[in-house]
Design a protein around this motif. Structure first.
Motif, PDB file in Angstrom:
ATOM      1  N   SER A 147     -11.592  45.520 -11.564  1.00 19.48           N
ATOM      2  CA  SER A 147     -10.915  45.372 -12.855  1.00 19.48           C
ATOM      3  C   SER A 147     -10.763  43.902 -13.233  1.00 19.48           C
ATOM      4  N   GLN A 148     -11.162  43.010 -12.360  1.00 19.97           N
ATOM      5  CA  GLN A 148     -11.039  41.576 -12.597  1.00 19.97           C
ATOM      6  C   GLN A 148     -12.261  41.060 -13.364  1.00 19.97           C
ATOM      7  N   ASP A 149     -12.010  40.299 -14.414  1.00 23.56           N
ATOM      8  CA  ASP A 149     -13.099  39.749 -15.235  1.00 23.56           C
ATOM      9  C   ASP A 149     -14.123  38.983 -14.397  1.00 23.56           C
ATOM     10  N   ALA A 150     -13.664  38.289 -13.371  1.00 22.80           N
ATOM     11  CA  ALA A 150     -14.563  37.459 -12.562  1.00 22.80           C
ATOM     12  C   ALA A 150     -15.596  38.286 -11.806  1.00 22.80           C
ATOM     13  N   THR A 151     -15.344  39.562 -11.590  1.00 22.41           N
ATOM     14  CA  THR A 151     -16.284  40.398 -10.836  1.00 22.41           C
ATOM     15  C   THR A 151     -17.328  41.062 -11.728  1.00 22.41           C
ATOM     16  N   TRP A 152     -17.087  41.090 -13.008  1.00 20.44           N
ATOM     17  CA  TRP A 152     -17.965  41.820 -13.919  1.00 20.44           C
ATOM     18  C   TRP A 152     -19.408  41.324 -13.957  1.00 20.44           C
ATOM     19  N   PRO A 153     -19.670  40.010 -13.914  1.00 16.89           N
ATOM     20  CA  PRO A 153     -21.068  39.563 -13.946  1.00 16.89           C
ATOM     21  C   PRO A 153     -21.917  40.127 -12.797  1.00 16.89           C
ATOM     22  N   LEU A 154     -21.295  40.441 -11.685  1.00 18.48           N
ATOM     23  CA  LEU A 154     -22.044  40.980 -10.539  1.00 18.48           C
ATOM     24  C   LEU A 154     -22.704  42.311 -10.856  1.00 18.48           C
ATOM     25  N   ILE A 155     -22.107  43.056 -11.780  1.00 25.44           N
ATOM     26  CA  ILE A 155     -22.650  44.376 -12.116  1.00 25.44           C
ATOM     27  C   ILE A 155     -23.235  44.407 -13.526  1.00 25.44           C
ATOM     28  N   GLY A 156     -23.316  43.233 -14.147  1.00 26.32           N
ATOM     29  CA  GLY A 156     -23.917  43.140 -15.468  1.00 26.32           C
ATOM     30  C   GLY A 156     -23.015  43.614 -16.597  1.00 26.32           C
TER      31      GLY A 156
END
Length: 179
Positions: A151-160
């Motif tokens: 749910s953290q914005d910082a993790t989102w790029p990892l999954i596109g």
């Protein structure tokens, strides 16, 4: 240990039902993002942090560390916002996970003192246990870990994932994607 009495059985059934409810949590309520009340004590937060670190480890070098995100704060806030009957067993569960290498595996160490590979083995023991309550407890912790981390914005790029299309604005106040 819970005694073999009707009251002990009801306590075990109630705790199992609460963990089963947590194992099925699917969304992170908006209320979980706000608020400053703490659900977990500092010791429990450290155990939770190490559990979450092992459960969300992607092996990807670009993945943000759990401690560098607000994942634990999000889980804490979520637990504050949920029904106390469902979340009451969590602090005791975390302490049980910390002592589980000694209790279930005969290792003279606590979870928080183990290396990453040994922590993974302990969690695998919870996941594949012959006891349904341990598997259910594992699922509850796993769902909280995944909800908190991803749910953290910082993790989102990892999954596109680039974030919600509606309702989010960039730091400048302009909608995302706006020039």
């Amino acid at each position: 240990m819970i005694g073999a009495t009707r009251r002990g059985f009801l306590r075990l059934a109630g705790g199992s039902a609460a963990l089963a409810a947590l194992a099925n949590v699917r969304t992170l309520p908006a209320a979980a993002a706000a608020g400053s009340a703490r659900f977990f004590a500092p010791t429990e937060r450290e155990i939770l942090t190490q559990v979450v670190e092992r459960m969300v480890d992607t092996g990807e070098p670009a993945a943000p560390a759990v401690r560098a995100t607000g994942a634990i704060d999000a889980i804490d806030a979520l637990c504050v916002s949920l029904d106390p009957g469902a979340t009451a067993p969590l602090p005791a569960l975390l302490r049980l996970v910390d002592w589980s290498p000694l209790l279930f595996d005969g290792r003279p160490a606590r979870f928080t003192a183990l290396g990453a590979d040994d922590q993974d083995a302990v969690l695998a023991g919870w996941m594949g246990s012959r006891f349904a309550w341990r598997r259910t407890a594992f699922l509850a912790l796993r769902n909280l870990a995944l909800l908190g981390y991803w749910s953290q914005d910082a993790t989102w790029p990892l999954i596109g994932y680039q974030g919600p299309l509606i309702g989010r604005t960039a730091a400048s106040g302009a909608p995302r994607g706006a020039p």
